[in-house]
Design a protein around this motif. Structure first.
Motif, PDB file in Angstrom:
ATOM      1  N   LEU A  59       0.798  -1.230   0.000  1.00 53.26           N
ATOM      2  CA  LEU A  59       0.000   0.000   0.000  1.00 53.26           C
ATOM      3  C   LEU A  59       0.828   1.276   0.000  1.00 53.26           C
ATOM      4  N   ARG A  60       2.124   1.164   0.131  1.00 51.44           N
ATOM      5  CA  ARG A  60       2.960   2.354   0.336  1.00 51.44           C
ATOM      6  C   ARG A  60       2.906   3.357  -0.802  1.00 51.44           C
ATOM      7  N   ASP A  61       2.693   2.909  -2.036  1.00 50.50           N
ATOM      8  CA  ASP A  61       2.655   3.837  -3.168  1.00 50.50           C
ATOM      9  C   ASP A  61       1.236   4.167  -3.619  1.00 50.50           C
ATOM     10  N   ASN A 118       2.664  -1.743   4.593  1.00 45.41           N
ATOM     11  CA  ASN A 118       2.176  -0.381   4.785  1.00 45.41           C
ATOM     12  C   ASN A 118       3.272   0.485   5.400  1.00 45.41           C
ATOM     13  N   ASP A 119       3.109   1.805   5.314  1.00 46.18           N
ATOM     14  CA  ASP A 119       4.099   2.725   5.869  1.00 46.18           C
ATOM     15  C   ASP A 119       3.786   3.142   7.308  1.00 46.18           C
ATOM     16  N   HIS A 120       2.705   2.615   7.866  1.00 51.82           N
ATOM     17  CA  HIS A 120       2.356   2.880   9.264  1.00 51.82           C
ATOM     18  C   HIS A 120       1.575   1.687   9.799  1.00 51.82           C
ATOM     19  N   ASP A 121       1.441   1.616  11.112  1.00 47.85           N
ATOM     20  CA  ASP A 121       0.672   0.536  11.729  1.00 47.85           C
ATOM     21  C   ASP A 121      -0.781   0.648  11.264  1.00 47.85           C
ATOM     22  N   PHE A 169      -7.547  -2.318  10.965  1.00 47.36           N
ATOM     23  CA  PHE A 169      -7.924  -3.478  11.772  1.00 47.36           C
ATOM     24  C   PHE A 169      -9.295  -3.258  12.409  1.00 47.36           C
ATOM     25  N   TYR A 170      -9.484  -2.105  13.044  1.00 47.99           N
ATOM     26  CA  TYR A 170     -10.764  -1.823  13.706  1.00 47.99           C
ATOM     27  C   TYR A 170     -11.910  -1.750  12.696  1.00 47.99           C
ATOM     28  N   GLU A 171     -11.635  -1.176  11.529  1.00 44.09           N
ATOM     29  CA  GLU A 171     -12.648  -1.095  10.476  1.00 44.09           C
ATOM     30  C   GLU A 171     -13.048  -2.501  10.012  1.00 44.09           C
ATOM     31  N   GLY A 203      10.581  -2.077   9.893  1.00 43.50           N
ATOM     32  CA  GLY A 203      11.460  -0.931   9.710  1.00 43.50           C
ATOM     33  C   GLY A 203      10.693   0.326  10.058  1.00 43.50           C
ATOM     34  N   GLU A 204      11.359   1.458   9.942  1.00 44.79           N
ATOM     35  CA  GLU A 204      10.739   2.726  10.327  1.00 44.79           C
ATOM     36  C   GLU A 204       9.448   2.996   9.564  1.00 44.79           C
ATOM     37  N   ASN A 205       9.422   2.678   8.291  1.00 45.54           N
ATOM     38  CA  ASN A 205       8.230   2.910   7.467  1.00 45.54           C
ATOM     39  C   ASN A 205       7.744   1.632   6.805  1.00 45.54           C
ATOM     40  N   GLU A 206       7.909   0.502   7.506  1.00 43.93           N
ATOM     41  CA  GLU A 206       7.459  -0.765   6.930  1.00 43.93           C
ATOM     42  C   GLU A 206       6.774  -1.616   7.999  1.00 43.93           C
TER      43      GLU A 206
END
Length: 76
Positions: free
Chosen positions: A7-9, A36-39, A44-46, A65-68
């Motif tokens: 989903l990052r791009d 994804n670039d964030h948690d 998940f809640y959706e 990683g920081e953004n993975e």
């Protein structure tokens, strides 16, 4: 079997619809893996609230990683 969706791009407004479409195409017992670039906690809640076939008990997320972040969304 597991399908992977990076989903990052993908622009933020289009991410959740793509996830829902990909998840809907899975067979029972399969899982969708997201990169994804964030948690993806809001997703998940959706999914937990809206998708009866989402197996929230088997959901996993790993920060690689920081953004993975890699999340596994299993289908009942």
């Amino acid at each position: 079997m597991s399908d992977t969706l990076d989903l990052r791009d993908i622009p933020a407004p289009k991410r959740h619809p793509k996830v829902h479409d990909a998840f809907g195409n899975l067979e029972s017992g399969e899982a969708l893996t997201l990169v994804n670039d964030h948690d993806p906690k809001p997703l998940f809640y959706e999914m937990q609230a809206e998708i009866a076939d989402f197996d929230a008990e088997r959901y996993e997320v790993e920060e690689r990683g920081e953004n993975e972040f890699v999340a596994t969304l299993p289908k009942k």
